[in-house]
Design an enzyme around this catalytic site. Structure first.
Site, PDB file in Angstrom:
ATOM      1  CG  ASP A  35      -2.018   0.995   1.153  1.00 48.60           C
ATOM      2  OD1 ASP A  35      -1.736   2.210   1.188  1.00 48.60           O
ATOM      3  OD2 ASP A  35      -3.182   0.571   1.061  1.00 48.60           O
ATOM      4  CB  ILE A  36       1.020   4.340  -2.075  1.00 49.43           C
ATOM      5  CG1 ILE A  36      -0.424   4.803  -2.088  1.00 49.43           C
ATOM      6  CG2 ILE A  36       1.394   3.579  -3.339  1.00 49.43           C
ATOM      7  CD1 ILE A  36      -0.710   5.864  -3.145  1.00 49.43           C
TER       8      ILE A  36
ATOM      9  CG  ASN B  71     -12.975  -1.072   3.325  1.00 49.53           C
ATOM     10  OD1 ASN B  71     -13.242  -1.534   4.418  1.00 49.53           O
ATOM     11  ND2 ASN B  71     -11.845  -0.444   3.080  1.00 49.53           N
TER      12      ASN B  71
ATOM     13  CD  GLU C 281     -10.406   5.583   0.877  1.00 54.11           C
ATOM     14  OE1 GLU C 281      -9.298   5.563   0.292  1.00 54.11           O
ATOM     15  OE2 GLU C 281     -10.545   5.960   2.047  1.00 54.11           O
ATOM     16  CB  VAL C 282     -10.059   1.498  -5.107  1.00 54.11           C
ATOM     17  CG1 VAL C 282      -9.718   1.053  -6.530  1.00 54.11           C
ATOM     18  CG2 VAL C 282      -9.064   2.544  -4.622  1.00 54.11           C
TER      19      VAL C 282
ATOM     20  CG  HIS D  12      -8.840  -3.396  -2.641  1.00 59.41           C
ATOM     21  ND1 HIS D  12      -9.930  -2.728  -3.175  1.00 59.41           N
ATOM     22  CD2 HIS D  12      -8.467  -2.680  -1.551  1.00 59.41           C
ATOM     23  CE1 HIS D  12     -10.185  -1.653  -2.446  1.00 59.41           C
ATOM     24  NE2 HIS D  12      -9.318  -1.600  -1.441  1.00 59.41           N
ATOM     25  CG  MET D  13      -7.744  -9.225   1.944  1.00 61.02           C
ATOM     26  SD  MET D  13      -7.241 -10.961   2.062  1.00 61.02           S
ATOM     27  CE  MET D  13      -8.713 -11.770   1.462  1.00 61.02           C
ATOM     28  CG  HIS D  14      -6.772  -3.052   2.851  1.00 60.63           C
ATOM     29  ND1 HIS D  14      -6.006  -1.933   2.598  1.00 60.63           N
ATOM     30  CD2 HIS D  14      -7.981  -2.816   2.289  1.00 60.63           C
ATOM     31  CE1 HIS D  14      -6.740  -1.054   1.927  1.00 60.63           C
ATOM     32  NE2 HIS D  14      -7.940  -1.578   1.721  1.00 60.63           N
TER      33      HIS D  14
END
Length: 127
Positions: A35-36, A97, A105-106, A110-112
């Site tokens: 993640d950035i 999310n 947000e995107v 995706h999974m964090h």
């Protein structure tokens, strides 16, 4: 429910190579990268290469091969980053999310994977 995929989202652009990333692992169906704006010492995003908006879209419409590849890639990221509690790490949290209430947000599933320190409670009680 039918989902409309936005090809201009940042993850679609990363997957097309238009935006660089710090890759952790790439397979035929999945890309994992740092993640950035990390929220923990380990903060990796695991992203399917297919055009899926969120978890229910992915799990309902992706092929068995895509789903298995995504899950195995996430497991390998946990191993590679040393967060697996059964292998000497102290554990991790996965977050995905979806939608407005989920603060997505995107609009690409995706999974964090977060770890490397205590993360505290995930949610406080709603009032």
């Amino acid at each position: 429910m039918s989902y409309v995929y936005d090809d201009t989202n940042i993850f679609a652009r990363i997957l097309r190579g238009e935006i660089p990333n710090k890759t952790v692992l790439e397979t035929d169906h999945t890309l994992a990268f740092h993640d950035i704006a990390p929220q923990a010492p380990v903060h990796v995003l695991v992203v399917p290469k297919g055009k899926y908006v969120n978890f229910d879209h992915f799990s309902g419409e992706a092929s068995d091969e895509e789903i298995a590849d995504f899950a195995r890639t996430a497991a390998e990221v946990c191993r590679m980053t040393g967060v697996r509690p059964g292998a000497g790490g102290q554990g991790y949290r996965t977050i995905s999310n979806a939608g407005t209430h989920g603060v997505q947000e995107v609009p690409h599933y995706h999974m964090h994977i977060l770890g490397g320190r205590g993360l505290g409670r995930m949610l406080s009680r709603a009032e």
